[in-house]
Design a protein around this motif. Structure first.
Motif, PDB file in Angstrom:
ATOM      1  N   PHE A  81     -12.276  -3.183   2.247  1.00 16.69           N
ATOM      2  CA  PHE A  81     -11.025  -3.860   2.572  1.00 16.69           C
ATOM      3  C   PHE A  81     -10.717  -3.749   4.065  1.00 16.69           C
ATOM      4  N   TYR A  82     -11.000  -2.602   4.656  1.00 18.20           N
ATOM      5  CA  TYR A  82     -10.747  -2.437   6.091  1.00 18.20           C
ATOM      6  C   TYR A  82     -11.538  -3.459   6.898  1.00 18.20           C
ATOM      7  N   TYR A  87      -9.920  -6.822   6.307  1.00 18.75           N
ATOM      8  CA  TYR A  87      -8.568  -6.846   6.868  1.00 18.75           C
ATOM      9  C   TYR A  87      -8.610  -7.151   8.373  1.00 18.75           C
ATOM     10  N   CYS A 133      -5.629  -2.667  -2.682  1.00 22.00           N
ATOM     11  CA  CYS A 133      -6.714  -3.388  -1.997  1.00 22.00           C
ATOM     12  C   CYS A 133      -7.389  -4.396  -2.916  1.00 22.00           C
ATOM     13  N   THR A 149     -13.842   0.847  -1.906  1.00 19.58           N
ATOM     14  CA  THR A 149     -12.861  -0.225  -1.775  1.00 19.58           C
ATOM     15  C   THR A 149     -12.161  -0.169  -0.421  1.00 19.58           C
ATOM     16  N   SER A 150     -11.821   1.041   0.022  1.00 22.57           N
ATOM     17  CA  SER A 150     -11.130   1.209   1.309  1.00 22.57           C
ATOM     18  C   SER A 150     -11.978   0.695   2.468  1.00 22.57           C
ATOM     19  N   LEU A 185       0.825  -1.209   0.000  1.00 24.25           N
ATOM     20  CA  LEU A 185       0.000   0.000   0.000  1.00 24.25           C
ATOM     21  C   LEU A 185       0.863   1.264   0.000  1.00 24.25           C
ATOM     22  N   THR A 232      -5.228  -7.382  -3.679  1.00 22.20           N
ATOM     23  CA  THR A 232      -5.056  -8.233  -2.498  1.00 22.20           C
ATOM     24  C   THR A 232      -6.281  -9.118  -2.292  1.00 22.20           C
TER      25      THR A 232
END
Length: 462
Positions: A454-455, A458, A392, A450-451, A337, A395
């Motif tokens: 993904f968070y 994650y 992201c 997306t953020s 990242l 991944t």
């Protein structure tokens, strides 16, 4: 018999060493080792695509129309190469996950099935483009001035479809095994041949755009031979074997499911280019379509090195996900990242403040230069954030999360960008600028979504 057993033990030792490297080497050094050849290969790949257009754009008396014609053909070319992602980007991460679980036979079955899928797909695509090439190009935004150049390029290019799909699709299986330098050479070999022979065929032999297409086919053919030679040799962990080539649904369907995200990303790139070309032809004519050809090439240059970085991270993430080493996945993603963001911010600065650095490489026509300078500042406005999107989304693919990666691929391009291309000009006075503005708006919305997704994913890694 003793010699055979000795060789077998040596092969097992090599396989274990390759696997352990992905599991135990310090992440920073390993990512650099795997990513540098992938980044180099991506940059070289972009350069040799750019070289085609640079030479074509400077053909005496026909450069602008020829460049626009090839730009119209590019969506078809991108759509064809996207099918390599179904097998390559879908199969390679699954093969790496199987390697992480110590299931090497299953990993080789995936390679064999993907090889067969690439061959079948290439034959079908070649037939479709040969029969329907001209109406497709007219639908994609070709005009009476540019259709001849577009058709000349595509007629020859499609004959090398099998080489293109094999070199791109199978090369992913080389890099996923940790042979990043060999994967890099696949691209460099073809690129060097293309760059050296392009001016000879275009100018010296007077073949114009047909010469550019023929050289591309030749270079991809040699790259394909290189890949096949390596994957049938004794060196790699995973090899192409005849017994694994029979397509089995339980092997190939999960690969296709995972490959759908990168396929959609690449295929819709083609659809989006068509939407841009059709809309820009309506509001700005051939000049606007020519500028779009330059912008899409610059965007490729800006994005593909980051994709090379994700290619370096993918084997590490996929292998350690299979081995349930979640701490190592976190380390790898964090580094990925940071590097991706640094790169996209740098490229954004260049595009905003030094746009002619890219544009003048493609054309010497002042009117096209001025138009492209204005357009690139709009089109690339949100590029500085795009490192987050790529890190992201790729991944998710490396982790085998097909559903989320497919949704994200559809979100940015199909759900957001395509409607915006046609909606924004209705509400803005400068119609062509409104078309270009669709890109940064879609990019910003996609990065935010997306953020968040993904968070949430994650945090669930153990």
């Amino acid at each position: 018999m003793k010699n055979f057993e000795k060789e077998h033990r040596n092969d097992d030792k090599n396989i274990n060493n390759d696997n352990q490297r992905l599991a135990t080497e310090p992440v920073r050094g390993l990512l650099l080792k795997l990513a540098f050849p992938a980044i180099t290969a991506q940059i070289v790949n972009v350069l040799y695509n750019m070289v085609d257009r640079m030479f074509i754009g400077h053909i005496e008396g026909a450069g602008a129309d020829a460049l626009t014609g090839v730009g119209v053909a590019m969506p078809v070319v991108v759509a064809m190469t996207a099918f390599a992602a179904l097998a390559g980007m879908g199969g390679a991460p699954r093969a790496a996950i199987m390697m992480g679980r110590k299931k090497l036979d299953d990993a080789e079955k995936i390679l064999g099935n993907c090889f067969s899928l690439l061959i079948i797909t290439a034959v079908l695509l070649t037939a479709v483009v040969r029969v329907f090439g001209e109406p497709i190009l007219m639908m994609f935004g070709a005009s009476d001035n540019t259709i001849g150049y577009a058709l000349s390029y595509l007629d020859i290019y499609c004959l090398g479809t099998v080489f293109v799909l094999l070199s791109i699709g199978l090369n992913a299986f080389i890099s996923t095994q940790g042979y990043a330098a060999t994967s890099m050479l696949t691209v460099i070999i073809g690129a060097v041949i293309n760059i050296v022979l392009d001016p000879v065929f275009i100018f010296v032999l007077g073949m114009g755009v047909r010469g550019a297409a023929l050289v591309t086919v030749m270079s991809q053919g040699i790259s394909a031979i290189w890949v096949l030679k390596f994957l049938t040799s004794k060196k790699p962990v995973l090899k192409i074997k005849l017994k694994n080539m029979r397509i089995r649904p339980k092997v190939i369907l999960p690969c296709i499911a995972l490959g759908l995200s990168p396929f959609i990303m690449q295929f819709t790139e083609s659809v989006i280019t068509v939407c841009f070309n059709v809309s820009l032809l309506k509001y700005g004519g051939d000049l606007a379509v020519g500028a779009m050809t330059i912008l899409t090439t610059v965007m490729q240059f800006a994005m593909l090195p980051v994709q090379g970085l994700t290619q370096g991270a993918q084997p590490i993430i996929s292998y350690n996900y299979g081995a349930q080493n979640y701490g190592r996945i976190r380390q790898t993603f964090s580094l990925l990242l940071k590097c991706s963001l640094c790169y996209t911010v740098t490229m954004w600065v260049i595009c905003m403040f030094l746009p002619k650095f890219f544009i003048m490489a493609f054309t010497s026509y002042q009117e096209l230069i001025d138009y492209s300078v204005h357009a690139i500042r709009i089109y690339m406005a949100a590029m500085l954030l795009f490192g987050i999107q790529i890190a992201c989304q790729q991944t998710f693919i490396a982790l085998g999360n097909a559903k989320t990666s497919i949704f994200l691929a559809l979100l940015r391009k199909v759900i957001l960008l395509i409607p915006l291309i046609f909606i924004l000009p209705v509400f803005m006075q400068d119609k062509s600028s409104a078309v270009f503005l669709a890109e940064p708006i879609a990019d910003f919305c996609a990065v935010m979504t997306t953020s968040i997704l993904f968070y949430r994913a994650y945090k669930k890694l153990k």
